[in-house]
Design a protein around this motif. Structure first.
Motif, mmCIF file in Angstrom:
data_model
loop_
_atom_site.group_PDB
_atom_site.id
_atom_site.type_symbol
_atom_site.label_atom_id
_atom_site.label_comp_id
_atom_site.label_asym_id
_atom_site.label_seq_id
_atom_site.Cartn_x
_atom_site.Cartn_y
_atom_site.Cartn_z
ATOM 1 N N SER A 154 0.831 -1.205 0.000
ATOM 2 C CA SER A 154 0.000 0.000 0.000
ATOM 3 C C SER A 154 0.867 1.257 0.000
ATOM 4 O O SER A 154 0.570 2.233 -0.703
ATOM 5 C CB SER A 154 -0.919 0.001 1.231
ATOM 6 O OG SER A 154 -1.827 -1.074 1.207
ATOM 7 N N GLN A 155 1.938 1.229 0.775
ATOM 8 C CA GLN A 155 2.864 2.366 0.794
ATOM 9 C C GLN A 155 3.554 2.521 -0.551
ATOM 10 O O GLN A 155 3.735 3.642 -1.041
ATOM 11 C CB GLN A 155 3.912 2.172 1.897
ATOM 12 C CG GLN A 155 4.896 3.330 2.019
ATOM 13 C CD GLN A 155 5.859 3.158 3.164
ATOM 14 O OE1 GLN A 155 5.541 2.510 4.172
ATOM 15 N NE2 GLN A 155 7.059 3.713 3.032
ATOM 16 N N LYS A 164 1.090 4.186 -2.971
ATOM 17 C CA LYS A 164 0.864 5.593 -2.654
ATOM 18 C C LYS A 164 2.094 6.460 -2.932
ATOM 19 O O LYS A 164 1.994 7.514 -3.563
ATOM 20 C CB LYS A 164 0.451 5.728 -1.190
ATOM 21 C CG LYS A 164 0.228 7.154 -0.705
ATOM 22 C CD LYS A 164 -0.242 7.156 0.742
ATOM 23 C CE LYS A 164 -0.439 8.579 1.264
ATOM 24 N NZ LYS A 164 0.840 9.285 1.425
ATOM 25 N N ASP A 165 3.260 6.016 -2.455
ATOM 26 C CA ASP A 165 4.451 6.860 -2.515
ATOM 27 C C ASP A 165 5.229 6.738 -3.817
ATOM 28 O O ASP A 165 5.837 7.714 -4.272
ATOM 29 C CB ASP A 165 5.394 6.524 -1.349
ATOM 30 C CG ASP A 165 4.795 6.850 0.003
ATOM 31 O OD1 ASP A 165 3.793 7.588 0.052
ATOM 32 O OD2 ASP A 165 5.329 6.354 1.015
ATOM 33 N N THR A 225 -7.841 7.791 -5.482
ATOM 34 C CA THR A 225 -6.779 7.063 -4.812
ATOM 35 C C THR A 225 -7.042 5.561 -4.900
ATOM 36 O O THR A 225 -8.077 5.132 -5.404
ATOM 37 C CB THR A 225 -6.676 7.486 -3.342
ATOM 38 O OG1 THR A 225 -7.929 7.223 -2.699
ATOM 39 C CG2 THR A 225 -6.351 8.967 -3.228
ATOM 40 N N GLU A 247 -7.222 2.115 -2.547
ATOM 41 C CA GLU A 247 -7.307 1.535 -1.212
ATOM 42 C C GLU A 247 -7.146 0.030 -1.321
ATOM 43 O O GLU A 247 -7.866 -0.616 -2.084
ATOM 44 C CB GLU A 247 -8.648 1.863 -0.557
ATOM 45 C CG GLU A 247 -8.805 1.264 0.833
ATOM 46 C CD GLU A 247 -10.198 1.471 1.404
ATOM 47 O OE1 GLU A 247 -10.377 1.208 2.596
ATOM 48 O OE2 GLU A 247 -11.096 1.883 0.646
#
Length: 259
Positions: A25-26, A29-30, A43, A45
């Motif tokens: 997940s990180q 996102k990053d 986004t 999830e």
């Protein structure tokens, strides 16, 4: 996008799966979404759900995408066929999906967390299996125009590469620059390894469509175990479903072309 990791495993510690989901997940996102953002600006999830293959009715809540994590068995009542037919509603209602089988990861000599990351990133980048990019015909291609269509499978060309997040190994991935003939070799993938546009790293592969149909190019040093695993799971993998022109698994093996 709400992507569900459907954990069918009875062998992995729950903490290991949870840690993997947190790290992936990180990564999404990053690292990933800065290069491959969602078209609608939304986004992503990622939700972990532990499932009991013997009690599937309670789990048939339709997600936007799903990745199954478990084992592949010869017994069709407990392995691939059980998951595939048991989750028929999920898989056949236009829901993007993928599989990560722990024993196949072992056969391939790959960390299951890398394979899970691989599948997650590719489902996010091309959920409907319909994205392709034009590019120069590779060696061995049959093309009257000198051009072919490359599949947008963002982890395949760099499958042999990985990097850690919170101590969890995750997959490297190509950037959109990979499909730009003038891009610098270090700009074609997130980790900045040497990779020419439309090329392949050692241990990786890519698929394209020429005048004859869909074909695959393997990178150097791709292991026999990897090839065996690819053959075993071909009709269930993303590339197999893409080859059929149908998101459901039903296709024959793609032709193999030497790089």
């Amino acid at each position: 996008m709400r992507l569900t990791i459907a954990n069918l495993s009875t062998t992995l510690p729950g903490t290991a799966v949870q840690n993997a989901v947190v790290s992936i997940s990180q990564q999404v996102k990053d690292d990933f979404l800065q290069f491959w953002p969602q078209q609608d600006g939304s986004t992503v999830e990622i939700v972990l759900k532990d499932l009991d293959v013997r009690n599937q009715e309670a789990s048939l809540i339709l997600p936007e995408a799903v990745i199954y994590l478990g084992d592949h068995y010869a017994d069709p009542l407990t392995g691939i066929e059980s998951v595939y037919f048991g989750y028929h509603t999920l898989n056949h209602e236009s829901v993007p999906y993928g599989f990560v089988y722990l024993d196949i990861c072992h056969m391939r000599g790959e960390a299951w967390t890398v394979v899970l990351s691989h599948e997650v990133l590719e489902v996010i980048a091309d959920p409907s299996l319909d994205q392709q990019r034009p590019g120069p015909a590779p060696m061995g291609a049959i093309s009257s125009s000198g051009r072919v269509l490359y599949d947008v499978e963002v982890c395949d060309p760099v499958q042999g590469d990985a990097y850690p997040i919170n101590g969890v190994a995750v997959s490297n991935f190509i950037t959109p620059a990979y499909f730009n003939p003038g891009a610098a070799p270090t700009g074609t993938n997130f980790r900045g390894t040497q990779l020419e546009p439309f090329g392949v790293r050692p241990g990786g592969y890519f698929q394209y469509k020429d005048d004859e149909g869909r074909k695959q190019v393997d990178g150097a040093r791709i292991a026999d175990g990897v090839k065996a695993a690819q053959t075993t799971l071909l009709k269930y993998r993303r590339c197999g479903r893409r080859s059929s022109g149908d998101p459901r698994p039903s296709s024959p093996a793609p032709a193999s072309v030497a790089p």
